[in-house]
Design a protein around this motif. Sequence first.
Motif, short mmCIF file in Angstrom:
data_model
loop_
_atom_site.label_atom_id
_atom_site.label_comp_id
_atom_site.label_asym_id
_atom_site.label_seq_id
_atom_site.Cartn_x
_atom_site.Cartn_y
_atom_site.Cartn_z
N LYS A 76 94.50 107.45 25.14
CA LYS A 76 93.46 106.44 25.06
C LYS A 76 93.76 105.23 25.95
CE LYS A 76 95.22 104.15 20.87
NZ LYS A 76 94.89 103.73 19.49
N THR A 79 91.68 106.24 28.95
CA THR A 79 90.23 106.41 28.80
C THR A 79 89.54 105.26 28.04
OG1 THR A 79 90.63 107.73 26.80
CG2 THR A 79 90.34 108.92 28.90
N LYS A 83 90.16 102.44 30.89
CA LYS A 83 88.91 103.07 31.33
C LYS A 83 88.97 103.46 32.81
CE LYS A 83 86.32 100.74 27.71
NZ LYS A 83 85.27 99.76 27.34
N PHE A 111 89.29 114.57 28.84
CA PHE A 111 89.06 113.13 28.89
C PHE A 111 87.93 112.80 27.93
CE2 PHE A 111 90.96 114.26 32.86
CZ PHE A 111 91.61 113.13 33.37
N PHE A 113 85.74 109.69 26.54
CA PHE A 113 85.45 108.28 26.73
C PHE A 113 84.75 107.70 25.49
CE2 PHE A 113 86.01 109.76 31.07
CZ PHE A 113 86.82 108.76 31.59
N ILE A 127 85.48 108.45 38.20
CA ILE A 127 85.96 109.69 37.58
C ILE A 127 86.27 110.74 38.64
CG2 ILE A 127 85.28 111.65 36.12
CD1 ILE A 127 83.62 109.62 34.46
N ILE A 139 85.34 116.55 30.73
CA ILE A 139 84.97 115.17 30.40
C ILE A 139 84.02 115.17 29.21
CG2 ILE A 139 84.14 112.98 31.29
CD1 ILE A 139 86.42 114.12 32.97
#
Length: 238
Positions: A76, A79, A83, A111, A113, A127, A139
Amino acid sequence: MKNQILIGCSSYYNSFWKKVFYPQSLPSKEWFNFYCQHFDTYEFNGSFYKFPTLKFFQNWYNKSPEVFLFSIKVPKEITHIKKLQDCEGLLEDFYEVCKNGMKEKLGAILFQFPPSYAFSREKLHSIIGILNYNFQNVIEFRHESWWNAEVWNSFKENNITFCSVSHPDLPKTIFTDFPLLYVRFHGIPKMFHSSYSTNELTDIHSVIDSKKKGFIYFNNTASEAGILNALELKRMHV
């Protein structure tokens, strides 16, 4: 492994599963071994909370069967906190730990988000620009704005998989035209708790049955639902 679509769960250490899956007398230290007798893959979420070490993944590699695949969630820190900003080195370190620790048992890199991460072209290009394409990148978005043709086309052009989700607040499309079929069942209407009916699983199976490669994980593991759903769908897919 029919069509190489592997079915599993996003957790295994679960006291709710005693009697319904784990024998009552089985010690918890034996739960993962028992899980591996029934499933060929596991979605590893622990790496989301703590950046993994090489030794950590080597231990998981050594205690899993010879034919087994792990999908690994990106920390985390990358992501949710950064970010993807200014974390090229951190992400490359993560890829390397996964590759060297899991070796041939490495499946996908996931990943996920946060819901606050809404679509923008800048984020999309970020990305695409930061991923290592020697890996199977998946993703998962939690904001509906990412469900658009520009994202899907860009992902297909760059060999990136758009994660299909069953989530109370998101579109329920199961995408079958990306490099992998990758589906996460979080539980509807109560996230992490709700079970899927036999009719729902039958409908899902009719969509995935002809696909040749992918992973399906049940993340509705805050109850006995996840393991029972995974077992039922796996029986359908034999």
